[in-house]
Structures are given as C-alpha cells and as structure tokens.
Design a protein around this motif. Structure first.
Motif, PDB file in Angstrom:
ATOM      1  N   THR A   1       0.821  -1.297   0.151  1.00 47.95           N
ATOM      2  CA  THR A   1      -0.175   0.111  -0.139  1.00 47.95           C
ATOM      3  C   THR A   1       0.907   1.274  -0.051  1.00 47.95           C
ATOM      4  OG1 THR A   1      -1.731  -1.210   1.103  1.00 47.95           O
ATOM      5  CG2 THR A   1      -1.747   1.104   1.388  1.00 47.95           C
ATOM      6  N   ALA A   2       2.042   1.301   0.968  1.00 48.63           N
ATOM      7  CA  ALA A   2       2.823   2.487   0.800  1.00 48.63           C
ATOM      8  C   ALA A   2       3.463   2.619  -0.311  1.00 48.63           C
ATOM      9  CB  ALA A   2       3.895   2.324   1.882  1.00 48.63           C
TER      10      ALA A   2
ATOM     11  N   GLY B   1      -3.477   4.632  -7.895  1.00 52.75           N
ATOM     12  CA  GLY B   1      -4.656   4.065  -7.464  1.00 52.75           C
ATOM     13  C   GLY B   1      -4.714   2.725  -7.359  1.00 52.75           C
ATOM     14  N   TYR B   2      -5.430   2.044  -6.679  1.00 48.20           N
ATOM     15  CA  TYR B   2      -5.594   0.361  -6.586  1.00 48.20           C
ATOM     16  C   TYR B   2      -6.836  -0.165  -6.136  1.00 48.20           C
ATOM     17  CZ  TYR B   2      -4.297   0.984  -1.953  1.00 48.20           C
ATOM     18  OH  TYR B   2      -4.254   1.487  -0.519  1.00 48.20           O
TER      19      TYR B   2
ATOM     20  N   THR C   1       0.830   4.286  -2.839  1.00 50.80           N
ATOM     21  CA  THR C   1       0.512   5.518  -2.554  1.00 50.80           C
ATOM     22  C   THR C   1       1.706   6.517  -2.573  1.00 50.80           C
ATOM     23  OG1 THR C   1      -1.068   4.482  -0.758  1.00 50.80           O
ATOM     24  CG2 THR C   1      -0.440   6.846  -0.404  1.00 50.80           C
ATOM     25  N   GLU C   2       2.760   6.380  -2.434  1.00 49.57           N
ATOM     26  CA  GLU C   2       3.871   7.181  -2.576  1.00 49.57           C
ATOM     27  C   GLU C   2       4.024   7.603  -4.221  1.00 49.57           C
ATOM     28  OE1 GLU C   2       7.471   5.072  -1.113  1.00 49.57           O
ATOM     29  OE2 GLU C   2       6.705   5.165   1.011  1.00 49.57           O
TER      30      GLU C   2
ATOM     31  N   GLY D   1       1.343   7.503  -6.213  1.00 54.43           N
ATOM     32  CA  GLY D   1       0.201   8.108  -6.613  1.00 54.43           C
ATOM     33  C   GLY D   1      -0.703   6.900  -7.448  1.00 54.43           C
TER      34      GLY D   1
END
Length: 119
Positions: free
Chosen positions: A81-82, A90-91, A85-86, A88
């Motif tokens: 997830t990190a 989307g998932y 997210t880092e 950008g």
C-alpha cells in the motif's frame, strides 16, 4: 525454537491510472516482468500493464511462531500500500495470501534427500 519462513503474495488491480502513470509503468515494465518474480524481504512487484491492470507483490518474511504469519501478512500489505500510495497509483481489490514454508509439502527431490538422511 526454529525460524519459520513466510511467503506473502499481495494482489490487486491498478485503478484510475493517468496517461503519465501508465507510461511510467510501461517504461519500467522490464524490471517488473513476471519472469523475474521473486519473494524478497523488500518485496518484488510484477505486472504486465500492456495486457491487464493487475499486479502482484511478493514478500518473504520470517517469524518464530505460527501466529507470526499474521503480522508478516499485515507488514506486506502495508508495504504494498505504501509503495502504491507514494507513487500516486490508485488500486482496488487488494488481497493477500500467505504460506508458512515449514508447513509446505516436500517435493519429490526433497523427499528423496530426506530419505537419504534417515537411511
């Protein structure tokens, strides 16, 4: 007590990628080819964005107790997830599976080698 090795697979689907993000993933696709997939402590990402938007992270972790696999799975999910997210990305549909290698059945060669030890 012996150390247990865990293999954790975190799967998901890229969602809402922009043209620039898609281009960045395509440019780096060779490093993330499924043929290079490996279970590593830092995690290895594989995908084929040209074919479909699914991805897989593979993590290797360790613990002393059988219950440690739950913590290892949580760490793997947080790391995946990190990473997403880092950058950008989307998932959706994030899910994970974990295997304790001490519980995995032996392959044919492993059974032969074990039989030699005790013969």
């Amino acid at each position: 007590m012996s150390t247990r090795t865990f293999r954790i697979t975190v799967r998901g689907v890229f969602h809402g990628l922009g043209a620039d993000q898609r281009a960045a993933l395509l440019a780096d696709a060779a490093a993330h080819d499924v043929l290079r997939a490996a279970f590593t402590p830092a995690g290895h990402l594989s995908y084929d964005i040209a074919a479909r938007s699914a991805f897989t992270f593979r993590f290797q972790d360790a613990g002393e107790e059988e219950e440690d696999i739950l913590d290892a799975t949580e760490r793997a999910e947080e790391a995946a997830t990190a990473w997403l997210t880092e950058r950008g990305y989307g998932y959706t549909n994030l899910r994970s599976t974990a295997e304790d290698l001490s519980q995995a059945p032996l392959g044919k060669r492993q059974r032969r080698e074990a039989a030699k030890k005790y013969a």
